[in-house]
Scaffold this active site. Structure first.
Site, PDB file in Angstrom:
ATOM      1  N   SER A  85      35.382  32.870  41.302  1.00 52.47           N
ATOM      2  CA  SER A  85      35.397  33.724  42.493  1.00 52.47           C
ATOM      3  C   SER A  85      35.462  32.878  43.754  1.00 52.47           C
ATOM      4  O   SER A  85      36.385  32.076  43.908  1.00 52.47           O
ATOM      5  CB  SER A  85      34.176  34.647  42.479  1.00 52.47           C
ATOM      6  OG  SER A  85      34.259  35.616  43.509  1.00 52.47           O
ATOM      7  N   HIS A 195      36.338  41.661  42.463  1.00 50.01           N
ATOM      8  CA  HIS A 195      37.312  41.482  41.382  1.00 50.01           C
ATOM      9  C   HIS A 195      37.733  42.788  40.725  1.00 50.01           C
ATOM     10  O   HIS A 195      37.739  42.928  39.510  1.00 50.01           O
ATOM     11  CB  HIS A 195      36.786  40.481  40.351  1.00 50.01           C
ATOM     12  CG  HIS A 195      36.335  39.223  40.995  1.00 50.01           C
ATOM     13  ND1 HIS A 195      37.186  38.426  41.717  1.00 50.01           N
ATOM     14  CD2 HIS A 195      35.109  38.647  41.107  1.00 50.01           C
ATOM     15  CE1 HIS A 195      36.511  37.416  42.225  1.00 50.01           C
ATOM     16  NE2 HIS A 195      35.252  37.526  41.875  1.00 50.01           N
TER      17      HIS A 195
END
Length: 310
Positions: A85, A195
């Site tokens: 991430s 996400h």
């Protein structure tokens, strides 16, 4: 072969920037970050500050670059860099694809967009013991029952998966997953639904922002988030960073590729431990070292010893 791993949001803890090693490179990195952002970055790790997505993501980026530079000063330079991430931004700095100052500004923009899109009411939940297919099936059942949808956010290991969505939907999904045989299902200290498609609009804005950010051909290997594969061009890495908040992070695929490429010592940047645990559980022949669990001198000595040829 040495690889550096950079954790994502959720790894933060109170005071983590103050626990970085006492090293010249760390001090210089903190000073540079403070100048770039026009704020004292050592104020970003208080309990109150860590309620902000912006403070967390910026702080993690600073910590990752600081340890990377300190290790480089000790002649420990990675052949492979990968981050989960927001950790991908530090990986891009590590491999030379983006300058630190540009990465900091892009991370701040990313976090601002995420926080503005979902200031409250959303987050992540980690589920252990069920496969991605099983969780996708449960998510579809929950949505078909008229509930808000939840999404697969991170595939950290075959049976260690992070779900994203609204708080109420995640709480219901946790109950559903436990009833279906999940070993564990808990909420994470993340206040945005990372996400997944909920961040599509924010991603479009970040893509536009990223077009003005200079990227460079990486000098060592960068492993992407979306595909879990090496990326070799400036444009490919720009696209991976700008879009990763919208798409599932294929972290286990990334770890698998690192093994196939010959990575035998993996160091996880502070303040993380979870990525180290995943490596130890799934790739027991690999040396996985969480920098936050060692003194810096011992980390350097251990890494050097493990990198020596058999």
């Amino acid at each position: 072969m040495l690889a550096l791993l950079f954790p994502g949001q959720g790894a933060q803890s109170d005071g983590f920037l103050h626990r970085l090693p006492q090293h010249r490179a760390v001090t210089e990195t903190l000073e540079e970050a403070s100048q770039v952002l026009d704020t004292n970055v050592l104020t970003l790790d208080t309990p109150n500050a860590l309620r902000s997505t912006i403070a967390v993501q910026v702080g993690l980026t600073v910590a990752g670059v600081a340890i990377t530079r300190a290790l480089a000063d000790e002649q420990l330079t990675p052949e492979i860099s990968a981050g989960l991430s927001v950790g991908a931004y530090t990986a891009a700095v590590s491999c030379g694809a983006i300058r630190f100052g540009d990465a900091l500004r892009m991370v701040r923009k990313r976090a601002e967009l995420m926080e503005a899109a979902y200031p409250s009411g959303y987050g992540l939940a980690a589920v252990s013991g069920l496969t991605e297919h099983q969780l996708e099936t449960l998510a579809a059942l929950q949505a078909n029952a008229g509930n808000q949808r939840v999404y697969v956010g991170n595939v950290n290991a075959p049976r260690q998966i992070v779900m994203a969505g609204a708080n109420g939907a995640l709480d219901r999904f946790i109950e559903r997953a436990l009833a279906a045989g999940a070993r564990k299902a808990i909420r994470l200290a993340v206040s945005v639904p990372s996400h997944c498609e909920l961040l599509a609009h924010a991603t479009d804005e970040l893509i536009a922002y990223a077009q003005e950010v200079p990227f460079h051909t990486p000098q060592s290997t960068y492993i992407g988030n979306r595909g879990g594969r090496p990326l070799y061009t400036a444009d490919a890495i720009r696209d991976d960073l700008a879009t990763n908040m919208r798409y599932t992070v294929r972290w286990f695929d990334a770890l698998t590729v690192m093994q196939e490429m010959g990575a035998r010592v993996l160091i996880e940047a502070p303040p993380g431990q979870v990525l180290t645990d995943i490596v130890r559980e799934n790739f027991p022949d690999t040396a996985a070292l969480a920098a936050s669990s060692f003194s810096f001198d011992r980390l350097v000595a251990t890494a050097r010893r493990r990198l020596e040829p058999d």
